[in-house]
Motif scaffolding. Structure first.
Motif, PDB file in Angstrom:
ATOM      1  N   SER A 401       0.831  -1.204   0.000  1.00  0.00           N
ATOM      2  CA  SER A 401       0.000   0.000   0.000  1.00  0.00           C
ATOM      3  C   SER A 401       0.867   1.256   0.000  1.00  0.00           C
ATOM      4  CB  SER A 401      -0.915  -0.020   1.231  1.00  0.00           C
ATOM      5  OG  SER A 401      -1.666   1.166   1.315  1.00  0.00           O
ATOM      6  N   VAL A 402       1.911   1.258   0.800  1.00  0.00           N
ATOM      7  CA  VAL A 402       2.828   2.401   0.840  1.00  0.00           C
ATOM      8  C   VAL A 402       3.515   2.564  -0.513  1.00  0.00           C
ATOM      9  CG1 VAL A 402       4.956   3.297   1.868  1.00  0.00           C
ATOM     10  CG2 VAL A 402       3.197   2.261   3.326  1.00  0.00           C
ATOM     11  N   LEU A 403       4.008   1.470  -1.072  1.00  0.00           N
ATOM     12  CA  LEU A 403       4.729   1.534  -2.342  1.00  0.00           C
ATOM     13  C   LEU A 403       3.827   2.027  -3.470  1.00  0.00           C
ATOM     14  CD1 LEU A 403       6.813  -1.769  -2.149  1.00  0.00           C
ATOM     15  CD2 LEU A 403       7.595   0.564  -1.720  1.00  0.00           C
ATOM     16  N   SER A 404       2.576   1.592  -3.442  1.00  0.00           N
ATOM     17  CA  SER A 404       1.637   2.057  -4.459  1.00  0.00           C
ATOM     18  C   SER A 404       1.380   3.548  -4.314  1.00  0.00           C
ATOM     19  CB  SER A 404       0.328   1.270  -4.335  1.00  0.00           C
ATOM     20  OG  SER A 404      -0.621   1.729  -5.265  1.00  0.00           O
ATOM     21  N   ALA A 405       1.256   4.011  -3.069  1.00  0.00           N
ATOM     22  CA  ALA A 405       0.971   5.429  -2.826  1.00  0.00           C
ATOM     23  C   ALA A 405       2.102   6.326  -3.290  1.00  0.00           C
ATOM     24  CB  ALA A 405       0.696   5.650  -1.338  1.00  0.00           C
ATOM     25  N   ILE A 406       3.338   5.869  -3.217  1.00  0.00           N
ATOM     26  CA  ILE A 406       4.464   6.715  -3.611  1.00  0.00           C
ATOM     27  C   ILE A 406       4.911   6.437  -5.046  1.00  0.00           C
ATOM     28  CG2 ILE A 406       5.271   6.894  -1.239  1.00  0.00           C
ATOM     29  CD1 ILE A 406       7.455   4.920  -1.828  1.00  0.00           C
ATOM     30  N   GLY A 407       4.141   5.610  -5.772  1.00  0.00           N
ATOM     31  CA  GLY A 407       4.432   5.363  -7.179  1.00  0.00           C
ATOM     32  C   GLY A 407       5.602   4.436  -7.430  1.00  0.00           C
ATOM     33  N   ALA A 408       5.971   3.634  -6.437  1.00  0.00           N
ATOM     34  CA  ALA A 408       7.111   2.728  -6.607  1.00  0.00           C
ATOM     35  C   ALA A 408       6.714   1.421  -7.275  1.00  0.00           C
ATOM     36  CB  ALA A 408       7.752   2.433  -5.251  1.00  0.00           C
ATOM     37  N   VAL A 409       5.429   1.048  -7.199  1.00  0.00           N
ATOM     38  CA  VAL A 409       4.942  -0.162  -7.869  1.00  0.00           C
ATOM     39  C   VAL A 409       3.664   0.172  -8.616  1.00  0.00           C
ATOM     40  CG1 VAL A 409       5.967  -1.713  -6.149  1.00  0.00           C
ATOM     41  CG2 VAL A 409       3.608  -0.934  -5.846  1.00  0.00           C
ATOM     42  N   ASP A 410       3.361  -0.643  -9.628  1.00  0.00           N
ATOM     43  CA  ASP A 410       2.134  -0.423 -10.391  1.00  0.00           C
ATOM     44  C   ASP A 410       0.995  -1.248  -9.794  1.00  0.00           C
ATOM     45  OD1 ASP A 410       2.523  -3.065 -11.200  1.00  0.00           O
ATOM     46  OD2 ASP A 410       3.343  -2.520 -13.152  1.00  0.00           O
ATOM     47  N   GLY A 411      -0.121  -1.284 -10.491  1.00  0.00           N
ATOM     48  CA  GLY A 411      -1.294  -1.973  -9.968  1.00  0.00           C
ATOM     49  C   GLY A 411      -1.096  -3.450  -9.732  1.00  0.00           C
ATOM     50  N   SER A 412      -0.179  -4.072 -10.471  1.00  0.00           N
ATOM     51  CA  SER A 412       0.083  -5.507 -10.291  1.00  0.00           C
ATOM     52  C   SER A 412       1.177  -5.777  -9.271  1.00  0.00           C
ATOM     53  CB  SER A 412       0.472  -6.133 -11.637  1.00  0.00           C
ATOM     54  OG  SER A 412       1.701  -5.587 -12.102  1.00  0.00           O
ATOM     55  N   GLY A 413       1.720  -4.708  -8.697  1.00  0.00           N
ATOM     56  CA  GLY A 413       2.778  -4.883  -7.707  1.00  0.00           C
ATOM     57  C   GLY A 413       4.176  -4.868  -8.288  1.00  0.00           C
ATOM     58  N   ARG A 414       4.296  -4.723  -9.622  1.00  0.00           N
ATOM     59  CA  ARG A 414       5.616  -4.692 -10.250  1.00  0.00           C
ATOM     60  C   ARG A 414       6.276  -3.331 -10.037  1.00  0.00           C
ATOM     61  NH1 ARG A 414       7.268  -9.811 -11.738  1.00  0.00           N
ATOM     62  NH2 ARG A 414       5.371 -11.012 -12.183  1.00  0.00           N
ATOM     63  N   ALA A 586       0.177  14.627   1.016  1.00  0.00           N
ATOM     64  CA  ALA A 586      -0.689  13.466   1.253  1.00  0.00           C
ATOM     65  C   ALA A 586      -1.891  13.491   0.318  1.00  0.00           C
ATOM     66  CB  ALA A 586      -1.141  13.451   2.708  1.00  0.00           C
ATOM     67  N   SER A 587      -1.673  13.938  -0.909  1.00  0.00           N
ATOM     68  CA  SER A 587      -2.792  14.098  -1.840  1.00  0.00           C
ATOM     69  C   SER A 587      -3.528  12.791  -2.088  1.00  0.00           C
ATOM     70  CB  SER A 587      -2.288  14.671  -3.166  1.00  0.00           C
ATOM     71  OG  SER A 587      -1.306  13.821  -3.736  1.00  0.00           O
ATOM     72  N   HIS A 588      -2.802  11.664  -1.989  1.00  0.00           N
ATOM     73  CA  HIS A 588      -3.458  10.371  -2.206  1.00  0.00           C
ATOM     74  C   HIS A 588      -4.423  10.022  -1.081  1.00  0.00           C
ATOM     75  CE1 HIS A 588      -0.087   9.491   0.450  1.00  0.00           C
ATOM     76  NE2 HIS A 588      -0.631   8.332   0.741  1.00  0.00           N
ATOM     77  N   LEU A 589      -4.361  10.786   0.022  1.00  0.00           N
ATOM     78  CA  LEU A 589      -5.261  10.532   1.145  1.00  0.00           C
ATOM     79  C   LEU A 589      -6.464  11.476   1.148  1.00  0.00           C
ATOM     80  CD1 LEU A 589      -2.616  10.065   3.992  1.00  0.00           C
ATOM     81  CD2 LEU A 589      -3.779   8.293   2.670  1.00  0.00           C
ATOM     82  N   LEU A 590      -6.528  12.421   0.201  1.00  0.00           N
ATOM     83  CA  LEU A 590      -7.648  13.357   0.139  1.00  0.00           C
ATOM     84  C   LEU A 590      -8.900  12.650  -0.360  1.00  0.00           C
ATOM     85  CD1 LEU A 590      -6.149  16.673  -1.304  1.00  0.00           C
ATOM     86  CD2 LEU A 590      -7.426  16.426   0.845  1.00  0.00           C
ATOM     87  N   ARG A 591      -9.988  12.835   0.351  1.00  0.00           N
ATOM     88  CA  ARG A 591     -11.261  12.252  -0.035  1.00  0.00           C
ATOM     89  C   ARG A 591     -12.356  13.290   0.181  1.00  0.00           C
ATOM     90  NH1 ARG A 591      -7.993   9.243  -1.456  1.00  0.00           N
ATOM     91  NH2 ARG A 591      -7.769   6.999  -1.107  1.00  0.00           N
ATOM     92  N   SER A 592     -13.303  13.299  -0.742  1.00  0.00           N
ATOM     93  CA  SER A 592     -14.436  14.208  -0.599  1.00  0.00           C
ATOM     94  C   SER A 592     -15.652  13.529  -1.203  1.00  0.00           C
ATOM     95  CB  SER A 592     -14.170  15.535  -1.298  1.00  0.00           C
ATOM     96  OG  SER A 592     -15.262  16.409  -1.119  1.00  0.00           O
ATOM     97  N   GLY A 593     -16.742  13.447  -0.435  1.00  0.00           N
ATOM     98  CA  GLY A 593     -17.959  12.838  -0.948  1.00  0.00           C
ATOM     99  C   GLY A 593     -18.677  12.060   0.131  1.00  0.00           C
ATOM    100  N   GLU A 594     -19.642  11.245  -0.299  1.00  0.00           N
ATOM    101  CA  GLU A 594     -20.406  10.438   0.640  1.00  0.00           C
ATOM    102  C   GLU A 594     -19.550   9.273   1.124  1.00  0.00           C
ATOM    103  OE1 GLU A 594     -24.035   9.180  -1.121  1.00  0.00           O
ATOM    104  OE2 GLU A 594     -24.887  11.190  -1.236  1.00  0.00           O
ATOM    105  N   GLU A 595     -19.556   9.086   2.407  1.00  0.00           N
ATOM    106  CA  GLU A 595     -18.800   7.988   2.994  1.00  0.00           C
ATOM    107  C   GLU A 595     -19.728   7.141   3.852  1.00  0.00           C
ATOM    108  OE1 GLU A 595     -15.375   9.081   5.201  1.00  0.00           O
ATOM    109  OE2 GLU A 595     -14.301   9.893   3.470  1.00  0.00           O
TER     110      GLU A 595
END
Length: 834
Positions: A401-414, A586-595
């Motif tokens: 999850s951390v690696l995905s957030a910082i762009g170190a891995v793609d959606g498949s984990g590569r 922390a832009s990847h943590l920004l959320r706005s809408g119905e929760e």
């Protein structure tokens, strides 16, 4: 000149023929050699003498440098000739180098750059018992290289105390070569505190324990000759004990990972027969180092291990009891050169309760760097790596999850190109991200300087203000400042990006806050009064009294630890930021809408703008969509488990019966494990789930009734459940006894007299029932899965034992022909009600 007398005196020499034969025949070997035998110094030289180019991997920089210098001394040279070393920020090798000592971190980087590892014929993994994460990763990568690219590459796992069998299996059935130890006895002196002390709690060690350790050092100085080596868990405890020994009749030296090189050199040089030395050391002195002149070891029995709260992204060290293996390693320091003694600050009775080996880091540490290394290697989930312990699934998921957030891995984990670049900087991925993304915005040099502060936490006396600590480090004048400047220079070269024109106009506070927020976006924190903050990760944080940061509305928390059972983390190092910086980092943590989600044990529906857990704007959502509510309820089940449903005794029994037939017969009988039921929850919990709106609704769902939906009704097999796994079995006495399906075999617990005449063990779905034969009082008398054998061979002994204790009950000589009964000989019926 080559010091042949010193080389010939090393006991490991006798094991060299077996080791060389093992490598020639198998290509791998496990070398077990007690402390002082010379495994770290003689073995690499001996293998190099046969024409091999040898790489020795050590877990620590101090050990790598010391081992190389010792080998070079044995050859009559300086390090950098035939023997060299490479550690982070320091390299001493030449064209003539045939033995190179490196840290496991350096070797890991080298393997990632070139998997074939050119220039190495043999790799020795020294002190493999310590189970550092880098060392385990290096071993896995090297085994992969041997299997796929270089079958001729030879590997040696070496240690004084290790799981030899486990390493032998890992290395493909490698031979285990054992060397005889040095014939210097070490006397064990048990020296527990006279009064109880509080056990360690997080990073805290009872001051009474440290005072006791200091008193044992004084006792050792009075009772023994030679220098004293005292093991303590960390630099703070070392400083405390050093203060208590300020007036001791000896020179007190402090050795830990941050100790100045001059102090390390002084320790490795020994007292030389002058004033006695007391060396206070962390575990860096356990392995690979011979401290000359030491005849006494004082062992506090404490060590530090990493702990990580993966959900909140907070890691810290915690104080634990040292393992038996570590205690043996430490004691061995006293017998390297002559007979010695070890004073253990615990009792002999406690010793047997210590863990055998230290906990492998892969089980307890933050796995973000490991996950990136595995992704760059081409095995994102590490499933193909040969590891003594697999990485825990939860820790790997948090890392990805951390690696995905910082762009170190793609959606498949590569690994992405960006991720590969980060991995080669030689930093934790979080810090690499801060350097890569921060450099262009605030200037490479300044970003590198802040990251260097974050990669090795500055001394506590620098304070908790990151920007102020940066200014203190720039002024220099201490050992930390020198190391910081060297690391900042290295990182600046590795980053190689240009700054924007506005970078030079930014203040130190702005730069420090921005870089720290990039490194730890989950730790951007909003103030909530009185020095208290809420981090985006959801963890509370508190500043110490007197901190100048207490009035800041937002912080980027760089260093924090969360003591066991504490509600909030303690901020050790942080920088002031504003909301805009927090939003950017922390832009990847920004959320706005119905929760609509599961929060604090129930469904919560709101219209929210938030930065992670920090709510920026909130209002209630009165009519959430049914689909969103259903999703939230499923989320609650996944988080808290199936215990949210109503499980009666019959429902639990049905689940155990289904688990049994699935285990024995497989499909079409359903898998009812937690994972399988949670995965299919949306199927078997309908329509109740669609009508539910909150936790209390889940508690009303009859799990047993819902489970019926998973039975194979379509194939007609469902009607056979009572035949294959009946709830009860009728025994010869007429009683219907409940069967327990909770174990590997069905269990029938029945009074012995009730099964007289039953010749064969009942079988369910082809599986013999495990019969627990009970005494008349209902206590276990015998267990068998073969009644016929029990009647022939076991009954006589049971009869002899119980007939005197229960004379009112029948005990026939031939139970196979006796009448089963629930009664005593006098006809008093005692039914078994189950």
């Amino acid at each position: 000149m080559i010091r042949t007398d010193a080389l010939d005196a090393l006991p490991v020499r006798t094991a060299l023929p077996a080791l060389e034969r093992a490598l020639d025949e198998h290509g791998t070997a496990v070398l077990c050699a007690p402390p002082g035998t010379g495994k770290t110094t003689l073995v690499p030289l001996a293998l190099a003498e046969r024409g091999a180019r040898v790489v020795v991997a050590e877990p620590r920089r101090i050990a790598a440098r010391a081992a190389a210098r010792r080998m070079a001394w044995l050859l009559g040279e300086q390090a950098g000739g035939r023997v060299g070393y490479t550690v982070r920020g320091e390299r001493a090798v030449s064209r003539e180098t045939v033995v190179e000592v490196v840290t496991t971190g350096v070797l890991l980087q080298r393997l990632q750059r070139d998997q074939e590892l050119p220039g190495a014929d043999v790799v020795i993994l020294d002190e493999c018992h310590e189970r550092h994460l880098d060392a385990d990763t290096v071993a896995a990568f090297l085994l992969d290289v041997r299997e796929t690219l270089r079958p001729e590459l030879r590997l040696v796992a070496a240690s004084a105390t290790t799981d030899a069998a486990g390493w032998a299996r890992l290395l493909g059935g490698a031979p285990v070569v054992e060397a005889e130890g040095v014939a210097h006895p070490v006397e064990v002196v048990w020296a527990p505190p006279a009064r109880p002390v509080r056990p360690p709690h997080g990073m805290r060690v009872d001051p009474a324990q440290l005072a006791h350790v200091a008193s044992v050092v004084r006792r050792a100085l009075a009772e023994r000759t030679g220098d004293v080596l005292c093991f303590l868990p960390g630099a703070g405890e070392i400083a405390r004990v050093a203060g208590l020994l300020a007036d001791a009749e000896a020179e007190v030296l402090q050795v830990h990972g941050r100790a100045p090189a001059a102090v390390q050199d002084a320790v490795l040089a020994g007292s030389g027969g002058g004033r006695r030395q007391v060396v206070l050391a962390t575990s860096v002195a356990e392995s690979s180092l011979t401290v000359p002149g030491v005849r006494v070891v004082v062992d506090s029995g404490l060590a530090r291990e990493p702990r990580t709260d993966h959900a909140r992204g907070i890691g810290s060290l915690t104080t634990v009891r040292a393992s038996q293996a570590a205690a043996r390693q430490r004691a061995g320091r006293a017998g390297r050169e002559a007979p010695g003694a070890v004073y253990r600050c615990w009792s002999e009775a406690e010793d047997g309760r210590l863990p055998r080996f230290p906990a492998p880091e892969i089980r307890i540490a933050d796995l973000t760097a490991f996950a990136l290394q595995a992704a760059c290697w081409g095995d994102p989930d590490a499933s193909g790596l040969a590891l003594l312990d697999p990485p825990p699934g939860g820790a790997m998921a948090a890392a990805r999850s951390v690696l995905s957030a910082i762009g170190a891995v793609d959606g498949s984990g590569r690994a992405t190109e960006r991720g590969v670049r980060m991995s080669r900087i030689g930093l934790h991925p979080r810090l690499a991200r801060a350097l890569v993304d921060g450099g262009p915005e605030v200037g490479v040099r300044r970003a590198a300087e802040v990251v260097a502060l974050l990669s090795e936490e500055p001394p506590r006396e620098y304070g908790d203000d990151l920007a102020a600590a940066w200014r203190t480090a720039r002024r220099g004048g201490d050992a930390y400042g020198a190391r910081w400047r060297a690391e900042a220079k290295r990182l600046g070269s590795a980053a190689g990006a240009e700054a924007t024109p506005r970078a030079s106009q930014l203040s130190d506070d702005t730069v420090a806050g921005y870089v720290a927020a990039l490194a730890f976006p989950e730790r951007v924190a909003r103030g909530r009064g009185e020095g208290a903050y809420l981090m985006a990760s959801g963890t509370g944080a508190e500043l110490g009294e007197g901190s100048r940061l207490r009035s800041a509305p937002w912080l980027a928390v760089a260093v924090a630890d969360r003591p066991a059972h504490a509600a909030s983390a303690r901020v050790r190092l942080a920088a002031v930021v504003d909301e805009e910086t927090a939003r950017t980092a922390a832009s990847h943590l920004l959320r706005s809408g119905e929760e609509v989600h599961w929060e604090e044990g129930d469904v919560v529906a709101r219209q929210v703008e938030r930065l992670g857990a920090v709510e920026l704007a909130v209002r209630p959502l009165k009519e959430p969509g049914p689909g969103l509510v259903r999703h939230a309820l499923l989320e609650g089940l996944r988080r808290e488990g199936l215990g949210l449903l109503s499980w009666s005794r019959d429902a639990s029994g049905l689940r155990q019966r289904l688990a049994f037939v699935h285990r024995v017969l497989g499909a079409p009988w359903p898998d009812v494990s937690d994972g399988a039921l949670l995965e299919r929850a949306g199927e078997w919990l309908e329509p109740e789930l669609s009508r539910a709106r909150r936790r209390t609704d889940l508690a009303r769902i009859d799990a047993g009734q819902a489970l019926q939906r998973l039975l194979p009704w379509a194939s007609g097999e469902a009607v056979r459940l009572d035949e294959l796994a009946p709830e009860r079995i009728e025994v010869p006495s007429g009683s219907r006894i409940r069967v327990d399906y909770g174990g590997e075999q069905p269990v029938l617990a029945v009074k012995l007299q009730e099964v007289f005449g039953l010749q064969e063990t009942p079988r369910l779905a082809g599986v013999p029932v495990l019969v627990h034969l009970l005494s008349p009082a209902g206590r276990p008398a015998a267990v068998t899965a073969d009644l016929a054998s029990f009647w022939r061979e076991g009954y006589r002994a049971v009869r002899a034992e119980l007939r005197g204790r229960y004379p009112k009950h029948p005990w026939p000589e031939d139970p196979t022909k006796a009448e089963p009964t629930r009664r005593t000989n006098r006809g008093v019926e005692r039914d078994v009600r189950r």
